[in-house]
Design an enzyme around this catalytic site. Structure first.
Site, PDB file in Angstrom:
ATOM      1  CE1 TYR A  38      -3.823   2.374   0.623  1.00 23.22           C
ATOM      2  CE2 TYR A  38      -2.325   3.387   2.196  1.00 23.22           C
ATOM      3  CZ  TYR A  38      -3.478   3.440   1.448  1.00 23.22           C
ATOM      4  OH  TYR A  38      -4.289   4.546   1.520  1.00 23.22           O
ATOM      5  CB  ALA A  39       3.659   2.344   2.177  1.00 23.66           C
ATOM      6  CB  ILE A  64     -10.212  10.915   6.616  1.00 22.60           C
ATOM      7  CG1 ILE A  64      -9.032  11.775   6.149  1.00 22.60           C
ATOM      8  CG2 ILE A  64     -11.550  11.578   6.292  1.00 22.60           C
ATOM      9  CD1 ILE A  64      -8.920  13.133   6.800  1.00 22.60           C
TER      10      ILE A  64
END
Length: 188
Positions: A93-94, A126
Site C-alpha cells: 500500500y505504501a 479521516i
C-alpha cells in the site's frame, strides 16, 4: 457540472466521457492488507500497484488529449500520507501510494506547458466506516489509541479534504501545481 463516473475499467470510464473533461479526480481505493514484508506475495504487490497506480496512470493518459487540446485542466490524485512516514506491515500500500505521489509530481512538470495543473491530496486518519468502524470510534479507549499519533488529537472529517479538493479544482488554484498535500492532522 460535476459528474461521478464509476467504472470497472479505463475503457468503461472513457466511454462515458463525452470528449469534455475539465477536472479529473483520481480517487482510487484498494484495501491495504496487513503483512510483514517477507510475507507479501508477488500477486498482492502487483494487484495493489495495478489498482492504486497503474489504473490512475492509464485513465489519466487516456483523458489527457481532451485537456491538452483545450490547453487547460486539473488533475487531482487522492493518495495517502502513508509514504511520508511509512507504515509497518503495509508495504504494498505504501509503495503504491508513494508511486502515485511521484506520478502527480512528474505529470505536473510535463503538463504545465498545457496549462494543466496536477496535484495530490494525501489524507490519513479521516473518519470512514471502512477504516474506522463506528464501534471503534464509540469506544473512548480505542479512539484515544487511534488519535494518539495525530498531533491534532482527532480524526479528520470527510468534508475537510473534500474542501481542499474543491479548491484545487477551482480557478482559484490555477497557480498551484506539483504539490502533494498531506492531510493528516500533522501526522505527516
Amino acid at each position: 457540472k460535476v459528474e461521478l463516473i464509476p467504472g470497472d475499467s479505463v475503457q468503461d470510464i472513457i466511454a462515458k466521457v463525452n470528449n469534455r473533461i475539465d477536472v479529473l479526480i483520481n480517487n482510487d481505493g484498494y484495501p491495504a492488507v496487513r503483512n510483514p514484508i517477507n510475507k507479501v506475495e508477488r500477486k498482492e504487490l502487483i494487484q495493489t500497484l495495478n489498482e492504486l497506480t497503474v489504473f490512475p496512470f492509464e485513465l489519466t493518459s487516456q483523458l489527457l488529449p481532451y485537456m491538452q487540446e483545450r490547453r487547460q485542466g486539473k488533475i487531482i490524485f487522492i493518495t495517502s500520507a502513508t509514504p511520508f512516514r511509512g507504515l509497518p506491515n503495509y508495504s504494498p500500500y505504501a509503495v503504491a501510494r508513494g508511486a502515485t505521489n511521484a506520478m502527480a509530481l512528474t505529470f505536473a512538470q510535463e503538463l504545465a506547458r498545457y496549462n494543466i495543473q496536477v496535484n495530490a491530496v494525501a489524507p490519513n486518519f479521516i473518519e470512514s466506516p471502512t477504516y474506522f468502524p463506528q464501534h471503534l470510534l464509540d469506544n473512548p479507549e480505542t479512539y484515544e489509541k487511534i488519535v494518539r499519533p495525530i498531533p491534532l488529537k482527532r480524526l479528520g472529517k470527510p468534508e475537510e479534504p473534500a474542501e481542499l479538493v474543491a479548491f484545487l479544482a477551482s480557478e482559484r488554484a490555477d497557480y498551484i501545481t506539483g504539490q502533494i498535500m498531506p492531510f493528516a492532522g500533522g501526522w505527516a
